[in-house]
Design an enzyme around this catalytic site. Sequence first.
Site, PDB file in Angstrom:
ATOM      1  N   THR A 132       0.822  -1.216   0.000  1.00 41.37           N
ATOM      2  CA  THR A 132       0.000   0.000   0.000  1.00 41.37           C
ATOM      3  C   THR A 132       0.853   1.261   0.000  1.00 41.37           C
ATOM      4  O   THR A 132       2.004   1.232   0.463  1.00 41.37           O
ATOM      5  CB  THR A 132      -0.905  -0.019   1.259  1.00 41.37           C
ATOM      6  OG1 THR A 132      -1.456   1.264   1.456  1.00 41.37           O
ATOM      7  CG2 THR A 132      -0.117  -0.372   2.516  1.00 41.37           C
ATOM      8  N   ASP A 133       0.262   2.362  -0.443  1.00 43.60           N
ATOM      9  CA  ASP A 133       0.957   3.659  -0.370  1.00 43.60           C
ATOM     10  C   ASP A 133       1.033   4.172   1.068  1.00 43.60           C
ATOM     11  O   ASP A 133       1.790   5.099   1.358  1.00 43.60           O
ATOM     12  CB  ASP A 133       0.276   4.700  -1.281  1.00 43.60           C
ATOM     13  CG  ASP A 133      -1.181   4.997  -0.930  1.00 43.60           C
ATOM     14  OD1 ASP A 133      -1.740   4.370  -0.006  1.00 43.60           O
ATOM     15  OD2 ASP A 133      -1.766   5.865  -1.603  1.00 43.60           O
ATOM     16  N   GLU A 134       0.237   3.558   1.975  1.00 43.30           N
ATOM     17  CA  GLU A 134       0.172   4.088   3.342  1.00 43.30           C
ATOM     18  C   GLU A 134       1.497   3.916   4.085  1.00 43.30           C
ATOM     19  O   GLU A 134       1.734   4.580   5.096  1.00 43.30           O
ATOM     20  CB  GLU A 134      -0.983   3.438   4.115  1.00 43.30           C
ATOM     21  CG  GLU A 134      -2.299   3.644   3.382  1.00 43.30           C
ATOM     22  CD  GLU A 134      -3.543   3.362   4.191  1.00 43.30           C
ATOM     23  OE1 GLU A 134      -3.492   3.432   5.428  1.00 43.30           O
ATOM     24  OE2 GLU A 134      -4.582   3.075   3.572  1.00 43.30           O
ATOM     25  N   TYR A 158      -1.820  -0.469  11.070  1.00 46.37           N
ATOM     26  CA  TYR A 158      -1.951  -1.141   9.769  1.00 46.37           C
ATOM     27  C   TYR A 158      -0.754  -0.839   8.875  1.00 46.37           C
ATOM     28  O   TYR A 158      -0.079  -1.747   8.378  1.00 46.37           O
ATOM     29  CB  TYR A 158      -3.252  -0.711   9.070  1.00 46.37           C
ATOM     30  CG  TYR A 158      -3.275  -1.034   7.590  1.00 46.37           C
ATOM     31  CD1 TYR A 158      -3.264  -2.365   7.146  1.00 46.37           C
ATOM     32  CD2 TYR A 158      -3.275  -0.019   6.621  1.00 46.37           C
ATOM     33  CE1 TYR A 158      -3.258  -2.661   5.789  1.00 46.37           C
ATOM     34  CE2 TYR A 158      -3.280  -0.314   5.267  1.00 46.37           C
ATOM     35  CZ  TYR A 158      -3.266  -1.638   4.852  1.00 46.37           C
ATOM     36  OH  TYR A 158      -3.257  -1.943   3.515  1.00 46.37           O
ATOM     37  N   LYS A 162       2.267  -3.278   7.415  1.00 44.64           N
ATOM     38  CA  LYS A 162       2.542  -3.468   5.983  1.00 44.64           C
ATOM     39  C   LYS A 162       3.989  -3.061   5.669  1.00 44.64           C
ATOM     40  O   LYS A 162       4.673  -3.712   4.883  1.00 44.64           O
ATOM     41  CB  LYS A 162       1.566  -2.660   5.116  1.00 44.64           C
ATOM     42  CG  LYS A 162       0.136  -3.160   5.134  1.00 44.64           C
ATOM     43  CD  LYS A 162      -0.045  -4.559   4.562  1.00 44.64           C
ATOM     44  CE  LYS A 162       0.171  -4.628   3.068  1.00 44.64           C
ATOM     45  NZ  LYS A 162      -0.179  -5.969   2.515  1.00 44.64           N
TER      46      LYS A 162
END
Length: 354
Positions: A132-134, A158, A162
């Site tokens: 993810t970009d997060e 989260y 990741k």
Amino acid sequence: MILVTGAAGFIGANFVLDWLAQSDEPVINLDKLTYAGNLQSLSSLDGDARHVFVHGDIGDRALVDRLLAEHRPRAVVNFAAESHVDRSIHGPEDFIQTNVVGTFHLLESVRAHWGTLEGEARAAFRFLHVSTDEVYGTLKPTDPPFTENHPYEPNSPYSASKAASDHLVRAYHHTYGLPVLTTNCSNNYGPYHFPEKLIPLMIVNALAGKPLPVYGDGMQVRDWLFVKDHCSAIRRVLEAGTPGETYNVGGWNEKPNIEIVNTVCALLDEMSPRADGQGYATQITYVKDRPGHDRRYAIDATKIHRELGWKPAETFETGIRKTVRWYLDNQAWVQQVQSGEYRQWVDKQYGAKA
Ligand code: NAD
Ligand code: TYD
């Protein structure tokens, strides 16, 4: 064949459906069927021998070792994860267990399997990790979008979990030479999206006459990509990506949350107007902000375009219209996923009145 983990979830299910629509290469689908896993999303494949479902955990070494030895897949695509930021705030443990420990065990199984391969099979094998970009953290309004070289600065349990899994994947390439690929994608939307995430929650709540809860001032920005475009990017990276590289995937489509919610309301006003003649936007309710809420994400998808020729097929306007139509046409799917566990989550997050 390929082994796909977490393919009873939102993106994984779309990936398998698209994969088998375009190719006869079979898929082994390993999924734990958490609250987010739903075989109903794959019911169109019932009786199709190209899809083999296995109920299990990516962290179960014995099971994964057996699957790899038995089926000898040419690639593993890892979607399996706990994926909802709000849930990670209420209870981070499952995120560490699956996203970090589970990915570690999966990498160990895959490394052992790859070690048994020889010649062309060894050279062609790939482990693709869907991220993810997060992991990059948050951007200021005028910052350039995230490139693949942006430092990792995760802010939620989260995104931290990741980020940890991405680092393990990277390390398995540098240390052991495992031919890994990592994709870091922006927010997806589309069919089969579990109605705890912004867009499906708004559609489902609007139709049920419930409040549309917008966190804080609603001006947080996300970069939205139609799920089938994410799937085509993953297929392309699997086909032509360079082992050890990471690829950012995004739609060049930054929008504040409140604009997303207003767009959904306007489409519902057009496609399924309220009986009382009022607009769905009257249901919008500003609620307490998410703790540590990242203000802005934006992806620079230049690399995947330049090196692999990938670009999205949908604009936000076409993709969101298809999505709202899909939810209107698939109310049975929505009812089926709104299980007891889902109700408990809604009560915990938004209060018992929601
Ligand atoms: P999802 O929550 O809808 O689905 C996750 C799936 O993984 C479920 O089917 C669940 O049963 C399964 N799963 C969970 N733990 C497991 C375990 N230990 N073993 C096997 N299966 C397990 O998630 P999604 O939105 O489809 O996201 C898929 C992947 O893409 C995730 O890795 C996520 O981080 C990443 N991603 C998601 C988005 C997005 O906008 N949804 C954007 C970028 C990246
Ligand atoms: P979400 O779909 O949870 O994805 P992510 O947190 O991974 O970006 O949320 C998207 C944005 O919408 C995020 O800024 C939080 C916001 N949001 C709301 O305003 N209300 C809601 O009820 C939800 C679920 C999200």
